[in-house]
Motif scaffolding. Structure first.
Motif, mmCIF file in Angstrom:
data_model
loop_
_atom_site.group_PDB
_atom_site.id
_atom_site.type_symbol
_atom_site.label_atom_id
_atom_site.label_comp_id
_atom_site.label_asym_id
_atom_site.label_seq_id
_atom_site.Cartn_x
_atom_site.Cartn_y
_atom_site.Cartn_z
ATOM 1 N N PRO A 45 0.634 -1.272 0.021
ATOM 2 C CA PRO A 45 0.055 0.113 -0.050
ATOM 3 C C PRO A 45 0.804 1.191 -0.113
ATOM 4 O O PRO A 45 1.928 1.296 0.425
ATOM 5 C CB PRO A 45 -0.781 -0.219 1.232
ATOM 6 C CG PRO A 45 -0.486 -1.473 1.686
ATOM 7 C CD PRO A 45 0.630 -1.919 1.280
ATOM 8 N N ALA A 64 -6.877 10.434 1.864
ATOM 9 C CA ALA A 64 -7.032 9.785 0.396
ATOM 10 C C ALA A 64 -7.919 10.457 -0.635
ATOM 11 O O ALA A 64 -7.401 10.345 -1.697
ATOM 12 C CB ALA A 64 -7.729 8.291 0.874
ATOM 13 N N LEU A 69 -6.469 8.854 -3.733
ATOM 14 C CA LEU A 69 -5.858 7.483 -3.328
ATOM 15 C C LEU A 69 -7.406 6.590 -3.183
ATOM 16 O O LEU A 69 -8.226 7.010 -2.589
ATOM 17 C CB LEU A 69 -5.235 7.460 -2.222
ATOM 18 C CG LEU A 69 -3.733 8.000 -2.258
ATOM 19 C CD1 LEU A 69 -3.194 8.076 -0.626
ATOM 20 C CD2 LEU A 69 -2.873 7.046 -3.303
ATOM 21 N N ARG A 70 -7.003 5.406 -3.823
ATOM 22 C CA ARG A 70 -8.193 4.358 -3.620
ATOM 23 C C ARG A 70 -8.131 3.824 -2.204
ATOM 24 O O ARG A 70 -7.113 4.046 -1.565
ATOM 25 C CB ARG A 70 -8.174 3.070 -4.438
ATOM 26 C CG ARG A 70 -8.273 3.550 -5.909
ATOM 27 C CD ARG A 70 -7.795 2.520 -7.128
ATOM 28 N NE ARG A 70 -6.444 2.248 -6.820
ATOM 29 C CZ ARG A 70 -5.767 1.146 -7.117
ATOM 30 N NH1 ARG A 70 -6.566 0.181 -8.066
ATOM 31 N NH2 ARG A 70 -4.529 1.140 -7.234
ATOM 32 N N ILE A 71 -9.276 3.401 -1.211
ATOM 33 C CA ILE A 71 -9.329 3.056 -0.011
ATOM 34 C C ILE A 71 -9.358 1.559 0.135
ATOM 35 O O ILE A 71 -10.505 0.992 -0.400
ATOM 36 C CB ILE A 71 -10.150 3.661 0.576
ATOM 37 C CG1 ILE A 71 -10.016 5.304 0.712
ATOM 38 C CG2 ILE A 71 -9.973 3.386 2.208
ATOM 39 C CD1 ILE A 71 -10.973 6.278 1.187
ATOM 40 N N ALA A 72 -8.827 0.854 0.819
ATOM 41 C CA ALA A 72 -8.895 -0.462 1.280
ATOM 42 C C ALA A 72 -9.385 -0.545 2.755
ATOM 43 O O ALA A 72 -8.449 0.411 3.510
ATOM 44 C CB ALA A 72 -7.807 -1.562 0.696
ATOM 45 N N ALA A 89 -2.802 1.812 -2.497
ATOM 46 C CA ALA A 89 -3.940 2.414 -1.837
ATOM 47 C C ALA A 89 -3.520 2.968 -0.411
ATOM 48 O O ALA A 89 -2.553 2.824 0.012
ATOM 49 C CB ALA A 89 -5.057 1.434 -1.733
ATOM 50 N N PHE A 446 -12.215 -2.577 -3.171
ATOM 51 C CA PHE A 446 -11.168 -4.006 -2.924
ATOM 52 C C PHE A 446 -12.053 -4.947 -2.090
ATOM 53 O O PHE A 446 -11.931 -5.216 -0.902
ATOM 54 C CB PHE A 446 -9.948 -3.626 -2.126
ATOM 55 C CG PHE A 446 -9.125 -2.537 -3.110
ATOM 56 C CD1 PHE A 446 -8.731 -2.766 -4.293
ATOM 57 C CD2 PHE A 446 -9.158 -1.307 -2.423
ATOM 58 C CE1 PHE A 446 -7.682 -1.827 -4.989
ATOM 59 C CE2 PHE A 446 -8.301 -0.221 -3.263
ATOM 60 C CZ PHE A 446 -7.752 -0.533 -4.489
#
Length: 453
Positions: A45, A64, A69-72, A89, A446
């Motif tokens: 990440p 994010a 940014l994508r978030i997990a 992420a 995700f």
């Protein structure tokens, strides 16, 4: 250069603002923070935010979104596909948020998003109360419940999601939202099986049930007696009360060593005397060892805890029935389990309160009476393909009897059609509209992803 400077400034601010800890590549502790249950997964990440409270989660989402940014989202437990950690992420890690607050007078419990089943069950146990939990104490409560949730108590108390009273959520816009039957009811409906697609579940409130006694009967047999064990177990479930459940399984590893053994685990919401009577057909079969006892439910949750530090793969198929021909197919595949390893070929019943539960939620598998769940654990990367192939074959074997539905908590990333099968084709458009309302940019992707319509 300007974007790098902006990212550096934002990361410094996040480190300063968070009550929890922040890890980026190169930081001491980063590799430990990114490690997941499945040792076959190695992802990196961009940032990991280990949140101490809901304010931290809000700050992490704002960070994010500022940097696109994508978030997990990482809850308390384990998933075979390691979706809780993603390359490049932001990981919102909730494991420090694991508080459990029991309200015995209301027969309800509030569970923070990073809690495991063990924390939940040990908090409710002193009050003689419980709710449907998983078949392992290390499972994360949040993902388990929002994905539907089947376990040892489901035939008596319904799916875990049937016991969901309210959810506290942080959305993709970093807003705090509360959902229940009266407040944001459409979101509340979607959270009954739609998983982590709509935000970060920072807390869930669950209904509790009286559980003064819980009993288990366990026995291990040589594999040649496997078909007899499965048929005896089947008849106990068919003719017994909703309070009886459990699983039959083939297993490798200790105590099976290099030869798979067939085991039966019969669970009962009640005392040992009642269970012994129910278990008589099983105990009459030739077996190597047996235990019949009353024990705390939280201890029973540990009986099938998965091994840590191994590579893993699993899947599942919901079944329309369990005829003798299918019993033979299941047992034949159990005899072929890969070794060395610590794998299980599991068959567990549904029915009871699951089938009688509310049919309007996106949990189409509730009508299936049985589920096959092959689970492989192994240490050596050289054995990746044989173990994964065995899981695929175990599912292919039973497909002629499959309902076509699937419990998404029991599979990894198997493509969009399997997601549709887990949510119900008739529910998908409605779920996509809820996704559009709360996460139009598909920030939370995700998982078994629902795309905004």
């Amino acid at each position: 250069m300007a974007s790098r400077s902006r990212a550096h400034t934002a990361l410094a601010a996040l480190r300063e603002d968070l009550a929890g800890e922040v890890f980026a590549p190169g930081d001491p502790g980063y590799d430990d923070a990114r490690a997941v249950f499945n040792a076959a997964i190695d992802r990196h990440p961009a940032v990991i935010a280990q949140c101490a409270d809901v304010t931290d989660a809000v700050r992490a989402v704002r960070f994010a979104r500022e940097l696109d940014l994508r978030i997990a989202v990482r809850g308390g437990g384990h998933g075979v596909d390691g979706a809780a950690v993603a390359d490049g992420a932001l990981v919102v890690d909730l494991r420090r948020m694991h508080g459990v607050t029991v309200d015995p007078s209301a027969e309800a419990v509030r569970v923070e998003g990073g809690a495991t089943m063990s924390r939940l069950d040990r908090a409710t146990q002193p009050y003689g109360l419980a709710t449907t939990g998983a078949r392992a104490s290390t499972t994360g409560v949040g993902g388990f419940v929002l994905g539907g949730g089947t376990g040892w108590l489901d035939r008596a108390f319904g799916l875990a999601v049937d016991n969901l009273i309210a959810v506290e959520l942080v959305t993709a816009d970093a807003e705090r939202v509360h959902a229940n039957a009266d407040e944001n009811p459409e979101l509340f409906w979607a959270l009954h099986g739609g998983g982590g697609n709509f935000g970060i579940a920072t807390a869930l409130t669950l209904e509790l049930h009286e559980l003064p006694e819980f009993s288990v009967a366990r026995l291990l047999c040589l594999p040649e007696y496997g078909p007899d064990v499965v048929r005896a177990f089947r008849e106990i479930i068919r003719n017994g009360p909703d309070e009886v459940g459990g699983a039959v399984l083939y297993l490798t590893g200790p105590p099976a060593e290099s030869v798979p053994l067939c085991g039966a685990l019969l669970t009962y919401v009640g005392g040992e005397t009642g269970l012994r009577k129910l278990a008589e057909p099983l105990l009459a079969l030739p077996h190597e060892r047996d235990v019949v006892t009353t024990l705390p439910y939280a201890d029973a949750q540990c009986m099938l805890d998965p091994p840590s530090g191994l590579r893993s793969h699993w899947s599942a198929e919901c079944l329309s029935d369990l005829p003798d021909a299918l019993v033979d197919v299941f047992c034949a595949r159990g005899d072929t389990m890969p070794v060395p390893g610590d794998s299980r070929h599991v068959l567990y019943p549904l029915g009871g309160a699951i089938a009688a539960g509310p049919g309007e939620y996106p949990a189409p598998y509730r009508s299936a009476p049985w589920t096959v769940h092959p689970v492989a654990f192994w240490p050596d990367p050289a054995d990746d393909e044989p173990n994964r192939a065995w899981v695929r074959s175990a599912c292919a074997d039973v497909r002629p009897w499959s309902t076509g539905d699937v419990h998404l908590n029991s599979i990894g990333d198997e493509g969009p059609e399997r997601v549709r099968a887990g949510l119900g084709a008739g529910n998908l458009l409605r779920l996509e509209k809820v996704k559009r309302a709360y996460d139009p940019d598909n920030v939370f992707r995700f998982n078994h992803n629902i795309k905004p319509v």
